[in-house]
Write a protein that holds these residues in place. Structure first.
Motif, PDB file in Angstrom:
ATOM      1  N   VAL A  78     -20.981  39.986  40.778  1.00 38.35           N
ATOM      2  CA  VAL A  78     -18.966  40.487  41.214  1.00 38.35           C
ATOM      3  C   VAL A  78     -18.985  41.485  39.846  1.00 38.35           C
ATOM      4  CG1 VAL A  78     -18.680  38.802  42.468  1.00 38.35           C
ATOM      5  CG2 VAL A  78     -18.463  38.745  40.172  1.00 38.35           C
ATOM      6  N   PRO A  79     -18.682  42.638  40.316  1.00 34.54           N
ATOM      7  CA  PRO A  79     -18.609  43.852  38.634  1.00 34.54           C
ATOM      8  C   PRO A  79     -17.714  42.786  37.397  1.00 34.54           C
ATOM      9  CG  PRO A  79     -19.150  44.974  40.617  1.00 34.54           C
ATOM     10  CD  PRO A  79     -18.588  43.324  41.145  1.00 34.54           C
ATOM     11  N   ASP A  80     -16.421  42.082  38.177  1.00 28.67           N
ATOM     12  CA  ASP A  80     -15.663  41.714  37.451  1.00 28.67           C
ATOM     13  C   ASP A  80     -15.633  40.240  37.423  1.00 28.67           C
ATOM     14  OD1 ASP A  80     -13.846  40.693  35.410  1.00 28.67           O
ATOM     15  OD2 ASP A  80     -11.856  42.604  36.182  1.00 28.67           O
ATOM     16  N   SER A  81     -16.566  39.336  36.407  1.00 34.18           N
ATOM     17  CA  SER A  81     -16.710  37.691  36.278  1.00 34.18           C
ATOM     18  C   SER A  81     -15.822  36.765  35.582  1.00 34.18           C
ATOM     19  CB  SER A  81     -18.502  37.968  35.857  1.00 34.18           C
ATOM     20  OG  SER A  81     -17.897  38.128  34.327  1.00 34.18           O
ATOM     21  N   VAL A  82     -15.339  37.999  35.042  1.00 37.21           N
ATOM     22  CA  VAL A  82     -13.739  37.692  34.457  1.00 37.21           C
ATOM     23  C   VAL A  82     -12.619  36.834  35.884  1.00 37.21           C
ATOM     24  CG1 VAL A  82     -11.815  37.377  32.783  1.00 37.21           C
ATOM     25  CG2 VAL A  82     -14.551  37.899  31.834  1.00 37.21           C
ATOM     26  N   LYS A  83     -12.772  37.975  36.356  1.00 37.80           N
ATOM     27  CA  LYS A  83     -11.742  37.685  36.869  1.00 37.80           C
ATOM     28  C   LYS A  83     -11.903  36.805  38.532  1.00 37.80           C
ATOM     29  CE  LYS A  83      -8.708  41.182  40.178  1.00 37.80           C
ATOM     30  NZ  LYS A  83      -9.061  42.417  40.922  1.00 37.80           N
ATOM     31  N   LEU A  84     -13.186  36.587  38.602  1.00 39.50           N
ATOM     32  CA  LEU A  84     -14.062  35.632  40.050  1.00 39.50           C
ATOM     33  C   LEU A  84     -13.019  34.773  38.893  1.00 39.50           C
ATOM     34  CD1 LEU A  84     -14.899  35.430  42.426  1.00 39.50           C
ATOM     35  CD2 LEU A  84     -17.355  35.326  41.188  1.00 39.50           C
ATOM     36  N   LEU A  85     -13.795  34.356  37.527  1.00 38.07           N
ATOM     37  CA  LEU A  85     -13.128  33.113  37.167  1.00 38.07           C
ATOM     38  C   LEU A  85     -11.938  32.944  37.487  1.00 38.07           C
ATOM     39  CD1 LEU A  85     -15.784  32.483  33.946  1.00 38.07           C
ATOM     40  CD2 LEU A  85     -15.547  31.323  36.616  1.00 38.07           C
ATOM     41  N   ARG A  86     -10.940  33.458  36.918  1.00 34.83           N
ATOM     42  CA  ARG A  86      -9.555  33.102  37.083  1.00 34.83           C
ATOM     43  C   ARG A  86      -9.017  33.076  38.559  1.00 34.83           C
ATOM     44  NH1 ARG A  86      -7.518  38.187  32.875  1.00 34.83           N
ATOM     45  NH2 ARG A  86      -8.934  37.064  31.358  1.00 34.83           N
ATOM     46  N   VAL A  87      -9.829  34.043  39.211  1.00 35.16           N
ATOM     47  CA  VAL A  87      -9.126  33.708  41.211  1.00 35.16           C
ATOM     48  C   VAL A  87      -9.926  32.631  41.341  1.00 35.16           C
ATOM     49  CG1 VAL A  87      -9.670  34.538  43.395  1.00 35.16           C
ATOM     50  CG2 VAL A  87      -8.896  36.025  41.441  1.00 35.16           C
ATOM     51  N   SER A  88     -10.768  31.781  40.718  1.00 30.70           N
ATOM     52  CA  SER A  88     -11.596  30.903  41.387  1.00 30.70           C
ATOM     53  C   SER A  88     -11.289  29.642  40.896  1.00 30.70           C
ATOM     54  CB  SER A  88     -13.161  30.792  40.873  1.00 30.70           C
ATOM     55  OG  SER A  88     -13.857  32.184  41.526  1.00 30.70           O
ATOM     56  N   VAL A  89     -10.821  29.779  39.520  1.00 29.21           N
ATOM     57  CA  VAL A  89      -9.956  28.113  38.952  1.00 29.21           C
ATOM     58  C   VAL A  89      -8.564  28.276  39.271  1.00 29.21           C
ATOM     59  CG1 VAL A  89      -8.443  28.092  36.828  1.00 29.21           C
ATOM     60  CG2 VAL A  89     -10.946  28.866  36.462  1.00 29.21           C
ATOM     61  N   LEU A  90      -8.040  29.620  40.418  1.00 35.58           N
ATOM     62  CA  LEU A  90      -6.725  28.891  40.147  1.00 35.58           C
ATOM     63  C   LEU A  90      -6.903  28.241  42.315  1.00 35.58           C
ATOM     64  CD1 LEU A  90      -3.170  29.930  40.293  1.00 35.58           C
ATOM     65  CD2 LEU A  90      -4.015  32.081  41.635  1.00 35.58           C
ATOM     66  N   ILE A 151      -8.011  23.464  32.542  1.00 32.74           N
ATOM     67  CA  ILE A 151      -8.044  23.907  30.700  1.00 32.74           C
ATOM     68  C   ILE A 151      -8.201  24.878  31.208  1.00 32.74           C
ATOM     69  CG2 ILE A 151      -9.208  23.131  28.604  1.00 32.74           C
ATOM     70  CD1 ILE A 151      -9.720  20.195  29.970  1.00 32.74           C
ATOM     71  N   LEU A 152      -9.112  25.168  31.588  1.00 31.91           N
ATOM     72  CA  LEU A 152      -9.346  26.619  31.922  1.00 31.91           C
ATOM     73  C   LEU A 152      -7.931  27.244  32.289  1.00 31.91           C
ATOM     74  CD1 LEU A 152     -13.232  26.037  33.878  1.00 31.91           C
ATOM     75  CD2 LEU A 152     -12.297  26.833  31.828  1.00 31.91           C
ATOM     76  N   SER A 360     -15.997  29.222  25.156  1.00 29.02           N
ATOM     77  CA  SER A 360     -16.498  28.001  24.589  1.00 29.02           C
ATOM     78  C   SER A 360     -15.366  26.707  25.707  1.00 29.02           C
ATOM     79  CB  SER A 360     -15.244  27.473  23.648  1.00 29.02           C
ATOM     80  OG  SER A 360     -15.704  28.176  22.703  1.00 29.02           O
ATOM     81  N   CYS A 361     -14.553  26.714  26.431  1.00 27.39           N
ATOM     82  CA  CYS A 361     -14.046  26.209  27.589  1.00 27.39           C
ATOM     83  C   CYS A 361     -14.926  26.016  28.482  1.00 27.39           C
ATOM     84  CB  CYS A 361     -12.410  26.311  27.864  1.00 27.39           C
ATOM     85  SG  CYS A 361     -11.081  26.186  26.938  1.00 27.39           S
ATOM     86  N   LEU A 362     -15.749  26.725  28.789  1.00 30.27           N
ATOM     87  CA  LEU A 362     -16.148  26.836  30.087  1.00 30.27           C
ATOM     88  C   LEU A 362     -17.629  26.005  29.891  1.00 30.27           C
ATOM     89  CD1 LEU A 362     -16.611  30.117  31.540  1.00 30.27           C
ATOM     90  CD2 LEU A 362     -15.265  28.649  32.577  1.00 30.27           C
ATOM     91  N   ALA A 363     -18.015  25.850  28.489  1.00 29.24           N
ATOM     92  CA  ALA A 363     -19.394  25.011  28.331  1.00 29.24           C
ATOM     93  C   ALA A 363     -18.541  23.972  27.812  1.00 29.24           C
ATOM     94  CB  ALA A 363     -19.354  25.901  26.350  1.00 29.24           C
ATOM     95  N   ALA A 364     -17.190  23.003  27.435  1.00 26.37           N
ATOM     96  CA  ALA A 364     -17.087  22.383  27.247  1.00 26.37           C
ATOM     97  C   ALA A 364     -16.285  21.488  28.414  1.00 26.37           C
ATOM     98  CB  ALA A 364     -15.546  22.246  26.026  1.00 26.37           C
ATOM     99  N   CYS A 365     -16.725  22.193  29.331  1.00 25.84           N
ATOM    100  CA  CYS A 365     -16.049  21.711  30.536  1.00 25.84           C
ATOM    101  C   CYS A 365     -17.627  20.950  31.816  1.00 25.84           C
ATOM    102  CB  CYS A 365     -14.957  22.491  31.702  1.00 25.84           C
ATOM    103  SG  CYS A 365     -13.874  22.803  30.936  1.00 25.84           S
ATOM    104  N   ALA A 366     -18.641  22.059  31.481  1.00 23.69           N
ATOM    105  CA  ALA A 366     -19.726  22.346  31.797  1.00 23.69           C
ATOM    106  C   ALA A 366     -20.044  20.212  31.627  1.00 23.69           C
ATOM    107  CB  ALA A 366     -20.699  23.475  31.588  1.00 23.69           C
TER     108      ALA A 366
END
Length: 407
Positions: A78-90, A151-152, A360-366
């Motif tokens: 996806v063009p904006d992966s950060v936005k996808l992560l935020r929406v997915s996390v929610l 956390i994310l 860093s939080c992504l890495a820690a959660c994984a």
């Protein structure tokens, strides 16, 4: 999930995977090749064990992996992966939040109206532990997932959403403590400790030359302290819940089971017996070693306990041993290669002084999810671990994207 939902999700996932792989030419990348070989070996394993059958392509295994790969490739393309992560996390947090709230409500009801056959799924207390979705550990995966995504969410959002994620994290912590799922507690505690270490390293170690050893030791001590305190904090929900019951139910009492992290109650030794039995089963023949028993097999693990041959285990209580049991050494080797590839990028992000706290939080959660996998079949086994599998592969897709961008 019913078979119909698996089929619908698998079909939708297949469409997304084909679009990402073909349209974005991801078939040229090594991870796509490895995933394809993994699925091919799984099919060969099914043929070797049961003969050619269309049931493999309609199985929950294939449907689940199509959904998993859809999340993985979406994170990559996806063009904006950060936005996808935020929406997915929610989205994941809301789903987990509702499951936890519903299970806690139903479990509390059972204290007054009794346990029905459906209570094991909807929520009840059994042997002093909060159970739902069949047992305490399965529900513990949902609670851990809620904590990870909270956390994310806390580090990636501002304003009113932060309040929601604080409430969600509290509910996840509270329910996870009541489940007594120690592997989930250890995984979450380790993730918090890793985030603390990464933040401390970037802030205090940096390029400063003075007292380097002292600074490293201090950051490491902070990591251990946070991890220990977080793990021990999961004993508090039991006392809080019992106190609330005493206040609002006029003295209604319930026996809640305390499970300290280091208590030797036979759980760890039982796991070691199961691991040993699983390893023995993997070496029964060349086919079992290379291809495993196949995803279509209903074979369980026996002969784990001396003198109790009637006790059978559904899985190996270790994600890597379970992968080897089902998919053989070939499947294990492929998935380990993928994890190492993502892990190198994730570890580098923890020590990147220019990187963001969110990465860093992504890495820690994984890492926390993989730590849970030491004693449970998560996150690489699709059956009971989808609550942790989806966030894990979403994160891994993001790190594969970062690795490609920096290459």
């Amino acid at each position: 999930m019913t078979n119909i939902l698996y089929m619908a999700g698998g079909l939708a996932g297949l469409v997304i995977v084909l679009y990402c792989v073909l349209r974005r030419q991801l078939y040229l990348n090594s991870d796509t090749v490895l995933f394809s070989v993994f699925l091919l070996f799984s099919w060969i394993s099914a043929i070797a064990a049961f003969g050619i059958s269309l049931s493999f392509f309609c199985s929950k295994f294939i449907c689940a992996w199509m959904m998993i790969l859809a999340v993985y490739y979406a994170s990559r393309t996806v063009p904006d992966s950060v936005k996808l992560l935020r929406v997915s996390v929610l989205a994941i947090s809301v789903a987990d939040f509702l499951i936890c709230l519903s299970a806690l409500y139903h479990a509390t009801q059972t204290l007054f109206i009794g346990i029905s056959p459906a209570s094991v799924v909807t929520g009840c207390f059994r042997n002093g532990r909060l159970c739902a979705l069949r047992n305490a550990n399965s529900f513990g995966f949902v609670c851990a997932s809620l904590l990870f995504v909270s956390i994310l969410g806390l580090v990636s959002t501002k304003g009113v959403r932060k309040i929601y994620y604080i409430v969600a994290a509290f509910l996840g912590w509270f329910c996870l403590g009541l489940t007594g799922c120690r592997t989930g507690a250890i995984g979450v505690a380790a993730a918090l400790g890793i985030v603390t270490f990464s933040s401390g390293y970037r802030r205090f170690c940096g390029d400063k030359k003075d007292c380097v050893i002292f600074r490293y030791l201090s950051v490491t001590a902070a990591f251990l302290l946070v991890m220990i305190l977080a793990a021990e904090s999961f004993l508090l929900p039991k006392d809080i819940y019992k106190g609330l019951l005493d206040i609002f139910s006029q003295g209604t009492m319930i026996e809640l089971r305390s499970r300290r992290i280091l208590d030797d109650d036979g759980t760890f030794s039982s796991r070691t017996y199961i691991w040993a039995s699983c390893i023995r089963s993997c070496f029964r023949s060349i086919r079992h070693f290379l291809l495993g028993v196949s995803t279509l097999s209903k074979e369980t693990i026996g002969d784990s306990y001396s003198g109790h041959h009637e006790i059978m285990e559904a899985h190996a209580h270790n994600t890597f041993l379970e992968i080897m049991r089902i998919h053989g050494f070939s499947g294990l080797l492929i998935l380990v290669a993928l994890i190492v590839t993502w892990g190198i990028t994730a570890v580098k992000s923890l020590f990147d002084r220019e990187g963001s706290l969110g990465v860093s939080c992504l890495a820690a959660c994984a890492a926390g999810i993989l730590i849970i996998g030491i004693a449970e079949p998560v996150p690489l086994i699709y059956s009971s671990s989808m609550y942790l599998t989806i966030p894990f592969f979403m994160i891994c897709g993001h790190f594969e994207r970062l690795r490609r961008e920096k290459a």
